[in-house]
Design a protein around this motif. Structure first.
Motif, mmCIF file in Angstrom:
data_model
loop_
_atom_site.group_PDB
_atom_site.id
_atom_site.type_symbol
_atom_site.label_atom_id
_atom_site.label_comp_id
_atom_site.label_asym_id
_atom_site.label_seq_id
_atom_site.Cartn_x
_atom_site.Cartn_y
_atom_site.Cartn_z
ATOM 1 N N LEU A 262 0.872 -1.172 0.000
ATOM 2 C CA LEU A 262 0.000 0.000 0.000
ATOM 3 C C LEU A 262 0.907 1.219 0.000
ATOM 4 C CD1 LEU A 262 -2.657 1.609 0.336
ATOM 5 C CD2 LEU A 262 -2.382 1.331 2.816
ATOM 6 N N TYR A 263 0.894 1.971 -1.108
ATOM 7 C CA TYR A 263 1.676 3.209 -1.178
ATOM 8 C C TYR A 263 0.800 4.337 -0.653
ATOM 9 C CZ TYR A 263 3.972 7.356 -2.997
ATOM 10 O OH TYR A 263 4.550 8.593 -3.101
ATOM 11 N N LEU A 264 1.314 5.070 0.321
ATOM 12 C CA LEU A 264 0.480 6.030 1.032
ATOM 13 C C LEU A 264 1.265 7.296 1.372
ATOM 14 C CD1 LEU A 264 -2.455 5.915 2.153
ATOM 15 C CD2 LEU A 264 -1.484 5.164 4.319
ATOM 16 N N THR A 265 0.675 8.449 1.082
ATOM 17 C CA THR A 265 1.188 9.726 1.591
ATOM 18 C C THR A 265 0.249 10.134 2.716
ATOM 19 O OG1 THR A 265 -0.044 10.833 -0.195
ATOM 20 C CG2 THR A 265 2.312 10.490 -0.537
ATOM 21 N N SER A 266 0.456 9.545 3.886
ATOM 22 C CA SER A 266 -0.533 9.593 4.967
ATOM 23 C C SER A 266 -0.663 10.967 5.619
ATOM 24 C CB SER A 266 -0.187 8.557 6.037
ATOM 25 O OG SER A 266 1.106 8.808 6.581
ATOM 26 N N ASN A 267 0.458 11.635 5.833
ATOM 27 C CA ASN A 267 0.404 12.902 6.562
ATOM 28 C C ASN A 267 -0.090 14.069 5.724
ATOM 29 O OD1 ASN A 267 1.218 11.810 8.924
ATOM 30 N ND2 ASN A 267 3.316 12.554 8.859
ATOM 31 N N TYR A 268 0.142 13.996 4.433
ATOM 32 C CA TYR A 268 -0.179 15.130 3.571
ATOM 33 C C TYR A 268 -0.402 14.566 2.180
ATOM 34 C CZ TYR A 268 0.422 19.836 1.526
ATOM 35 O OH TYR A 268 0.245 21.028 0.854
ATOM 36 N N LEU B 190 -4.451 11.745 6.865
ATOM 37 C CA LEU B 190 -5.143 10.531 7.280
ATOM 38 C C LEU B 190 -5.562 10.661 8.742
ATOM 39 C CD1 LEU B 190 -5.819 7.670 6.093
ATOM 40 C CD2 LEU B 190 -3.741 6.866 7.238
ATOM 41 N N SER B 191 -6.831 10.409 9.027
ATOM 42 C CA SER B 191 -7.355 10.584 10.386
ATOM 43 C C SER B 191 -6.749 9.562 11.338
ATOM 44 C CB SER B 191 -8.879 10.431 10.382
ATOM 45 O OG SER B 191 -9.262 9.100 10.073
ATOM 46 N N ALA B 192 -6.836 9.866 12.636
ATOM 47 C CA ALA B 192 -6.276 8.979 13.663
ATOM 48 C C ALA B 192 -6.928 7.601 13.605
ATOM 49 C CB ALA B 192 -6.464 9.608 15.039
ATOM 50 N N LYS B 193 -8.235 7.569 13.402
ATOM 51 C CA LYS B 193 -8.962 6.302 13.324
ATOM 52 C C LYS B 193 -8.466 5.465 12.153
ATOM 53 C CE LYS B 193 -13.705 4.493 12.841
ATOM 54 N NZ LYS B 193 -13.564 3.887 11.515
ATOM 55 N N LYS B 194 -8.297 6.095 11.023
ATOM 56 C CA LYS B 194 -7.856 5.360 9.836
ATOM 57 C C LYS B 194 -6.393 4.950 9.926
ATOM 58 C CE LYS B 194 -11.230 6.792 6.386
ATOM 59 N NZ LYS B 194 -11.441 7.375 5.046
ATOM 60 N N ARG B 195 -5.603 5.702 10.669
ATOM 61 C CA ARG B 195 -4.207 5.313 10.866
ATOM 62 C C ARG B 195 -4.135 3.961 11.574
ATOM 63 N NH1 ARG B 195 -0.296 9.295 10.423
ATOM 64 N NH2 ARG B 195 -1.157 11.207 9.567
ATOM 65 N N ILE B 196 -4.949 3.823 12.596
ATOM 66 C CA ILE B 196 -4.992 2.558 13.329
ATOM 67 C C ILE B 196 -5.491 1.440 12.422
ATOM 68 C CG2 ILE B 196 -6.080 1.345 15.252
ATOM 69 C CD1 ILE B 196 -6.205 4.055 16.711
ATOM 70 N N GLU B 197 -6.527 1.746 11.630
ATOM 71 C CA GLU B 197 -7.098 0.743 10.735
ATOM 72 C C GLU B 197 -6.091 0.265 9.697
ATOM 73 O OE1 GLU B 197 -11.791 2.246 10.905
ATOM 74 O OE2 GLU B 197 -10.521 2.699 9.171
ATOM 75 N N VAL B 198 -5.336 1.195 9.118
ATOM 76 C CA VAL B 198 -4.356 0.829 8.097
ATOM 77 C C VAL B 198 -3.276 -0.082 8.683
ATOM 78 C CG1 VAL B 198 -2.497 1.725 6.646
ATOM 79 C CG2 VAL B 198 -4.735 2.806 6.591
ATOM 80 N N LEU B 199 -2.785 0.259 9.874
ATOM 81 C CA LEU B 199 -1.763 -0.571 10.518
ATOM 82 C C LEU B 199 -2.310 -1.957 10.855
ATOM 83 C CD1 LEU B 199 -0.150 2.098 12.876
ATOM 84 C CD2 LEU B 199 0.971 0.960 10.955
ATOM 85 N N GLU B 200 -3.559 -2.013 11.309
ATOM 86 C CA GLU B 200 -4.179 -3.301 11.629
ATOM 87 C C GLU B 200 -4.385 -4.145 10.371
ATOM 88 O OE1 GLU B 200 -7.731 -2.221 13.714
ATOM 89 O OE2 GLU B 200 -6.723 -2.076 15.672
ATOM 90 N N LEU B 201 -4.804 -3.509 9.284
ATOM 91 C CA LEU B 201 -5.005 -4.238 8.030
ATOM 92 C C LEU B 201 -3.688 -4.784 7.490
ATOM 93 C CD1 LEU B 201 -7.607 -1.924 6.219
ATOM 94 C CD2 LEU B 201 -8.003 -4.243 7.089
ATOM 95 N N VAL C 228 2.844 -4.606 2.881
ATOM 96 C CA VAL C 228 3.800 -3.602 3.339
ATOM 97 C C VAL C 228 3.214 -2.213 3.112
ATOM 98 C CG1 VAL C 228 6.126 -2.657 3.049
ATOM 99 C CG2 VAL C 228 5.722 -5.113 2.754
ATOM 100 N N ILE C 229 3.330 -1.354 4.096
ATOM 101 C CA ILE C 229 2.926 0.038 3.940
ATOM 102 C C ILE C 229 4.157 0.833 3.500
ATOM 103 C CG2 ILE C 229 1.999 2.108 5.042
ATOM 104 C CD1 ILE C 229 0.677 0.246 7.105
ATOM 105 N N LYS D 8 5.874 -3.347 9.611
ATOM 106 C CA LYS D 8 5.175 -3.427 8.329
ATOM 107 C C LYS D 8 5.341 -2.152 7.505
ATOM 108 C CE LYS D 8 3.258 -7.506 8.691
ATOM 109 N NZ LYS D 8 3.630 -8.596 7.767
ATOM 110 N N VAL D 9 6.001 -1.136 8.073
ATOM 111 C CA VAL D 9 6.118 0.162 7.404
ATOM 112 C C VAL D 9 7.541 0.384 6.895
ATOM 113 C CG1 VAL D 9 5.890 2.662 7.640
ATOM 114 C CG2 VAL D 9 4.286 1.155 8.839
ATOM 115 N N VAL D 10 7.634 0.731 5.633
ATOM 116 C CA VAL D 10 8.884 1.244 5.059
ATOM 117 C C VAL D 10 8.667 2.739 4.859
ATOM 118 C CG1 VAL D 10 10.439 1.207 3.086
ATOM 119 C CG2 VAL D 10 9.468 -0.935 3.954
ATOM 120 N N TYR D 11 9.451 3.526 5.556
ATOM 121 C CA TYR D 11 9.231 4.976 5.622
ATOM 122 C C TYR D 11 10.229 5.705 4.719
ATOM 123 C CZ TYR D 11 8.784 9.601 7.869
ATOM 124 O OH TYR D 11 8.585 10.942 8.131
ATOM 125 N N ILE D 12 9.688 6.437 3.752
ATOM 126 C CA ILE D 12 10.509 7.209 2.818
ATOM 127 C C ILE D 12 10.248 8.694 3.053
ATOM 128 C CG2 ILE D 12 10.894 7.762 0.380
ATOM 129 C CD1 ILE D 12 10.148 4.983 -0.338
#
Length: 495
Positions: A269-275, A283-294, A301-302, A329-333
């Motif tokens: 999952l390629y994501l620009t979560s903060n902006y 990305l809202s706090a609720k969805k942040r938790i959901e994405v990590l759980e998924l 890999v996120i 599960k996160v690769v942070y660029i």
């Protein structure tokens, strides 16, 4: 748009009859490129073949042949009595059809054959017009080039030692990584050491290395829609299957993501979560938790791209998903030093140590040598607090520019647009309330001295929007640019 006929096909479907590649193949490649770069988003209804033939000035049999090819590859779908639509998931029924054909390989002007990419086309446009918008870049006029120059020269004049260049290089690089990892831990809330960090000469190189190691042909990669054209090109170039997921008012649609995970094996999952690019939504706090759980539940890999972290305007910035990743599960660029001259900026990857080791193998081919002097300069900037001072100063300047830009939009385009004030970044996502052709609008703005690159224009059946970067503009330049927007809009709407 009210009708698919209003789509400005001629602006992004560029046919070259003088080339040796067959016209129907050119059509196929141009449509694929338009889909990948967002000019034809998922669900877009295409005009009938007779209408489109007139628009593109091609033979109907040629267009039908191209459409048959596109449909067999899974890029479009024709539904009886409904029409032809752009698909959100490329079926890729026959992967062999994506191989380079002999017609595409040959060239009348070259004495040998070679593969031509239909994906890695440069979207960068240049203009000499006095006023220009972009997608949100810093103002290099604010760079303290004199300070950088003095530091760089001082390092060049340092005393010679008995150590070999390789020893100096290794020691300097480890020192830089130590201070840089501490800087990231402090500013972004992540918990890494030097073994979890790879630095690259640019954000683009960092992304390329990660996709090279993580993605294999046929892998399924989920991306937000609308998305970032540059990263989408890099991801598509891996021959992965791109799956688009819509973005709503609080970020990517996690319900849709879960539905896809239940039926398909998602690799990334390629994501620009903060902006989020381009809409600037966080990305809202609720969805942040959901994405990590998924990610933990379904094993994907996120790939979190935090391209604009340095430009936040509150005292408590939203931390990246990587700061809360307990399951690796996160690769942070990310990027560092975007306010510095391009030669001093950096891209980086924060990830598990074993993954970083694999990235380094590939980086040794692309970037075998380290710019020791540059790293020593940046290390000194970090240790002496110059980076924090510069960041604080720049954020104050850019916040003032954002607020002034917002006031101009409210004053000169009131009732014509809707937007939200972003808490970070150097661009504002503007949705136009009237339906009009953005390409015609672009041309009208150009007639009045304002350049709007195609990469900031977003138009579908239900959306007419523009990503307007303000960071590179001073107040007087903003005044003129927004005035031209307003004047050009009146002309377009009156036609």
């Amino acid at each position: 748009m009210d009708s698919p006929v209003e789509i400005p096909f001629k602006s992004f479907i560029q046919l070259k009859p003088e080339e040796s590649t067959a016209i129907y193949l050119q059509l196929v490649f141009e449509f694929i490129k338009a889909i990948q770069t967002g000019f034809l988003p998922e669900g877009t209804k295409l005009p009938g073949t007779r209408i489109l033939c007139k628009v593109l000035s091609v033979n109907r049999n040629t267009l039908i042949k191209a459409f048959q090819d596109l449909e067999s590859q899974g890029w479009i779908e024709t539904l009886p009595n409904k029409g032809t639509f752009i698909l959100s998931q490329q079926k890729q029924k026959n992967k062999a059809e994506f191989t380079i054909s002999k017609e595409q390989n040959s060239s009348d002007n070259v004495g040998f054959s070679f593969q031509r990419s239909t994906i890695l086309e440069s979207p960068i446009e240049n203009s000499n017009l006095p006023y220009q918008f972009n997608d949100g870049t810093p103002d290099l006029r604010l760079v303290q080039t004199d300070v950088l120059a003095r530091l760089y020269v001082s390092k060049l004049k340092r005393r010679k030692t008995s150590k070999t260049y390789e020893q100096i290089e290794l020691r300097s690089h480890l020192n830089f990584k130590t201070h840089f990892s501490n800087y990231l831990n402090l500013t972004r809330g992540i918990r890494i050491s030097t073994s979890n960090l790879l630095t690259a000469s640019s954000h683009e190189i960092a992304l390329y290395l990660v996709t090279k190691v993580l993605i294999a042909p046929e892998d399924k990669v989920a991306v937000a829609s609308p998305g970032y054209y540059m990263s989408n090109m890099t991801l598509t170039n891996t021959e992965a299957q791109i799956i688009s997921i819509p973005v709503n008012e609080d970020g990517i649609d996690t319900k849709r993501l879960k539905e896809i995970c239940e039926t398909s094996k998602i690799r990334i999952l390629y994501l620009t979560s903060n902006y989020h690019y381009p809409t600037t939504i966080s990305l809202s706090a609720k969805k942040r938790i959901e994405v990590l759980e998924l990610a933990n539940q379904y094993g994907f890999v996120i790939l979190e791209d935090d391209y604009d972290f340095d430009f936040h305007y509150d005292n408590n910035p939203v931390l990246p998903l990587a700061a809360f990743d307990s399951n690796q599960k996160v690769v942070y660029i990310g990027s560092f030093g975007r306010s510095l001259p391009s030669g001093f900026s950096y891209g980086f990857v924060a990830a598990p140590a074993e993954f970083i080791k694999e990235l380094e193998k590939h980086q040794n081919i692309l970037e075998p040598r380290i710019d020791v002097i540059k790293e020593q300069v940046l290390t000194e900037w970090i240790t002496e607090g110059e980076v924090h001072r510069l960041s604080k100063k720049n954020k104050k300047t850019y916040k003032e520019r954002r607020d002034y830009f917002v006031s101009l939009l409210n004053e000169k385009l009131k009732g014509k647009i809707k937007f939200k004030i972003p808490p970070r970044g150097l661009a504002i996502w503007v949705e136009w309330l009237d339906h009009f052709n953005l390409i015609q609008f672009q041309k009208e703005c150009a007639n009045n001295g304002l350049f709007l690159p195609k990469t900031i224009l977003y138009q579908t059946k239900n959306l007419t929007a523009t990503r307007l970067g303000f960071g590179h503009l001073e107040k007087e330049e903003m005044d003129k640019a927004v005035s031209i927007l307003s004047q050009s809009l009146e002309i377009i709407l009156d036609k």
